[in-house]
Scaffold this motif. Structure first.
Motif, mmCIF file in Angstrom:
data_model
loop_
_atom_site.group_PDB
_atom_site.id
_atom_site.type_symbol
_atom_site.label_atom_id
_atom_site.label_comp_id
_atom_site.label_asym_id
_atom_site.label_seq_id
_atom_site.Cartn_x
_atom_site.Cartn_y
_atom_site.Cartn_z
ATOM 1 N N HIS A 48 9.101 15.494 -19.221
ATOM 2 C CA HIS A 48 9.461 14.170 -18.694
ATOM 3 C C HIS A 48 9.116 13.059 -19.673
ATOM 4 O O HIS A 48 9.749 12.005 -19.672
ATOM 5 C CB HIS A 48 8.758 13.947 -17.362
ATOM 6 N N LEU A 49 8.138 13.285 -20.506
ATOM 7 C CA LEU A 49 7.794 12.295 -21.520
ATOM 8 C C LEU A 49 8.955 12.084 -22.485
ATOM 9 O O LEU A 49 9.191 10.973 -22.982
ATOM 10 C CB LEU A 49 6.540 12.752 -22.280
ATOM 11 N N ALA A 50 9.714 13.127 -22.736
ATOM 12 C CA ALA A 50 10.851 13.058 -23.663
ATOM 13 C C ALA A 50 12.181 12.811 -22.963
ATOM 14 O O ALA A 50 13.218 12.697 -23.623
ATOM 15 C CB ALA A 50 10.926 14.362 -24.463
ATOM 16 N N ALA A 51 12.176 12.707 -21.633
ATOM 17 C CA ALA A 51 13.426 12.565 -20.881
ATOM 18 C C ALA A 51 13.952 11.136 -20.933
ATOM 19 O O ALA A 51 13.185 10.173 -21.046
ATOM 20 C CB ALA A 51 13.205 12.986 -19.434
ATOM 21 N N ASP A 53 16.473 7.961 -19.152
ATOM 22 C CA ASP A 53 16.547 7.377 -17.816
ATOM 23 C C ASP A 53 17.409 8.200 -16.875
ATOM 24 O O ASP A 53 17.055 8.408 -15.703
ATOM 25 C CB ASP A 53 17.100 5.950 -17.890
ATOM 26 N N ASP A 54 18.547 8.670 -17.354
ATOM 27 C CA ASP A 54 19.450 9.440 -16.502
ATOM 28 C C ASP A 54 18.804 10.747 -16.047
ATOM 29 O O ASP A 54 18.973 11.167 -14.897
ATOM 30 C CB ASP A 54 20.752 9.741 -17.235
ATOM 31 N N GLU A 55 18.071 11.381 -16.947
ATOM 32 C CA GLU A 55 17.410 12.641 -16.592
ATOM 33 C C GLU A 55 16.298 12.400 -15.564
ATOM 34 O O GLU A 55 16.155 13.150 -14.600
ATOM 35 C CB GLU A 55 16.840 13.300 -17.847
ATOM 36 N N LEU A 56 15.531 11.332 -15.756
ATOM 37 C CA LEU A 56 14.443 11.037 -14.831
ATOM 38 C C LEU A 56 14.945 10.592 -13.467
ATOM 39 O O LEU A 56 14.223 10.691 -12.463
ATOM 40 C CB LEU A 56 13.519 9.968 -15.422
ATOM 41 N N ALA A 57 16.173 10.105 -13.409
ATOM 42 C CA ALA A 57 16.737 9.636 -12.141
ATOM 43 C C ALA A 57 16.868 10.761 -11.112
ATOM 44 O O ALA A 57 16.993 10.502 -9.910
ATOM 45 C CB ALA A 57 18.101 8.993 -12.378
ATOM 46 N N ARG A 73 2.586 8.534 -21.702
ATOM 47 C CA ARG A 73 2.050 8.361 -23.060
ATOM 48 C C ARG A 73 0.549 8.112 -23.006
ATOM 49 O O ARG A 73 -0.206 8.631 -23.846
ATOM 50 C CB ARG A 73 2.774 7.215 -23.769
ATOM 51 N N ARG A 74 0.108 7.320 -22.035
ATOM 52 C CA ARG A 74 -1.333 7.109 -21.871
ATOM 53 C C ARG A 74 -2.017 8.416 -21.474
ATOM 54 O O ARG A 74 -3.125 8.707 -21.939
ATOM 55 C CB ARG A 74 -1.591 6.040 -20.808
ATOM 56 N N LEU A 75 -1.344 9.162 -20.629
ATOM 57 C CA LEU A 75 -1.903 10.437 -20.189
ATOM 58 C C LEU A 75 -2.058 11.396 -21.368
ATOM 59 O O LEU A 75 -3.042 12.141 -21.450
ATOM 60 C CB LEU A 75 -0.985 11.042 -19.119
ATOM 61 N N ARG A 76 -1.124 11.353 -22.290
ATOM 62 C CA ARG A 76 -1.162 12.237 -23.459
ATOM 63 C C ARG A 76 -2.371 11.940 -24.345
ATOM 64 O O ARG A 76 -2.819 12.812 -25.111
ATOM 65 C CB ARG A 76 0.134 12.079 -24.259
ATOM 66 N N GLU A 77 -2.933 10.747 -24.240
ATOM 67 C CA GLU A 77 -4.093 10.377 -25.048
ATOM 68 C C GLU A 77 -5.399 10.920 -24.484
ATOM 69 O O GLU A 77 -6.433 10.852 -25.159
ATOM 70 C CB GLU A 77 -4.167 8.852 -25.164
ATOM 71 N N ARG A 78 -5.361 11.442 -23.269
ATOM 72 C CA ARG A 78 -6.578 11.997 -22.680
ATOM 73 C C ARG A 78 -6.997 13.275 -23.401
ATOM 74 O O ARG A 78 -6.168 14.038 -23.894
ATOM 75 C CB ARG A 78 -6.354 12.303 -21.194
ATOM 76 N N ASP A 79 -8.296 13.531 -23.401
ATOM 77 C CA ASP A 79 -8.814 14.747 -24.022
ATOM 78 C C ASP A 79 -8.332 16.006 -23.297
ATOM 79 O O ASP A 79 -8.286 17.085 -23.900
ATOM 80 C CB ASP A 79 -10.345 14.719 -24.035
#
Length: 220
Positions: A48-51, A53-57, A73-79
């Motif tokens: 979903h990070l790479a999806a 707008d149409d795909e996420l819809a 993207r913020r979540l991806r920065e977590r350890d």
């Protein structure tokens, strides 16, 4: 009744003992509809990070696509991003000394249980019923595997947010209060008065108060 209390019952006890009473009486403690569809979002964060707008819809998101991707993207920065996106196990029934419940994910080193909510988080932290349920899963994992577990995760995949619940003194005290309520609940508790918790509850006609959905705070 078994001496082991369901972790989901603890969440209801923390939210509204009367609601737990009705749920037990009617043997109606399953999650609301569409929960599985929402939980599936939590196993596809990288996709979903790479999806676009149409795909996420096509998914049951609670925020616009741009905001959702930014949250991921913020979540991806977590350890613990790797553990969140590629857990070592899923839907694991954990049985502790006092309670049992399903951890929707197990991941990390040391291993941490994760609870996936179909609702949305508060502005900060985690709703109390979800904190209680998360503590229950952490304690059950600790008991079952004879290891120290100091935290659990609560995921809100419709918004792409994950919150950490630590086994602090306050959180463990809330867990013990809910456990006591759930174990001793053999009567109809008093109604809540003028509570915002009570809008649209499934038991409003029996309870006699205006109510609301518990989904966001129970962590289904």
């Amino acid at each position: 009744m078994s001496s082991l209390v369901a972790a989901s019952d603890l969440a209801r006890a923390a939210y509204c003992p009367r609601q737990l009473y009705y749920a037990r009486r009617d043997e109606d403690r399953g999650p609301p509809p569409r929960v599985n569809e929402i939980r599936a979002l939590a196993f596809e964060y990288p996709k979903h990070l790479a999806a676009n707008d149409d795909e996420l819809a096509h998914y049951p998101l609670a925020v616009p696509p741009d905001e959702y991707r930014e949250n991921l993207r913020r979540l991806r920065e977590r350890d613990d991003w790797d553990a969140l996106s590629s857990p070592i196990d899923r839907d694991v029934l954990l049985t502790g000394k006092d309670c049992r419940g399903v951890a929707h994910k197990l991941g990390g080193d040391p291993v941490v249980p994760s609870l996936i909510s179909s609702g949305e988080p508060p502005e900060r932290g985690v709703w109390e019923p979800q904190r209680v349920r998360a503590v229950a899963l952490a304690k059950a994992l600790s008991w079952e595997r004879e290891t120290s577990v100091s935290r659990a995760l609560v995921e809100y995949p419709t918004v792409g947010v994950v919150r950490t619940v630590r086994l602090t003194t306050g959180n463990k005290a809330a867990y013990r209060r809910a456990l006591q309520i759930a174990r001793e609940l053999d009567f109809v508790p008093p109604r809540l008065r003028d509570s915002s918790k009570c809008d649209e509850c499934a038991y409003r006609e029996q309870c006699g108060v205006k109510t609301r959905s518990l989904r966001s705070r129970l962590g289904w």
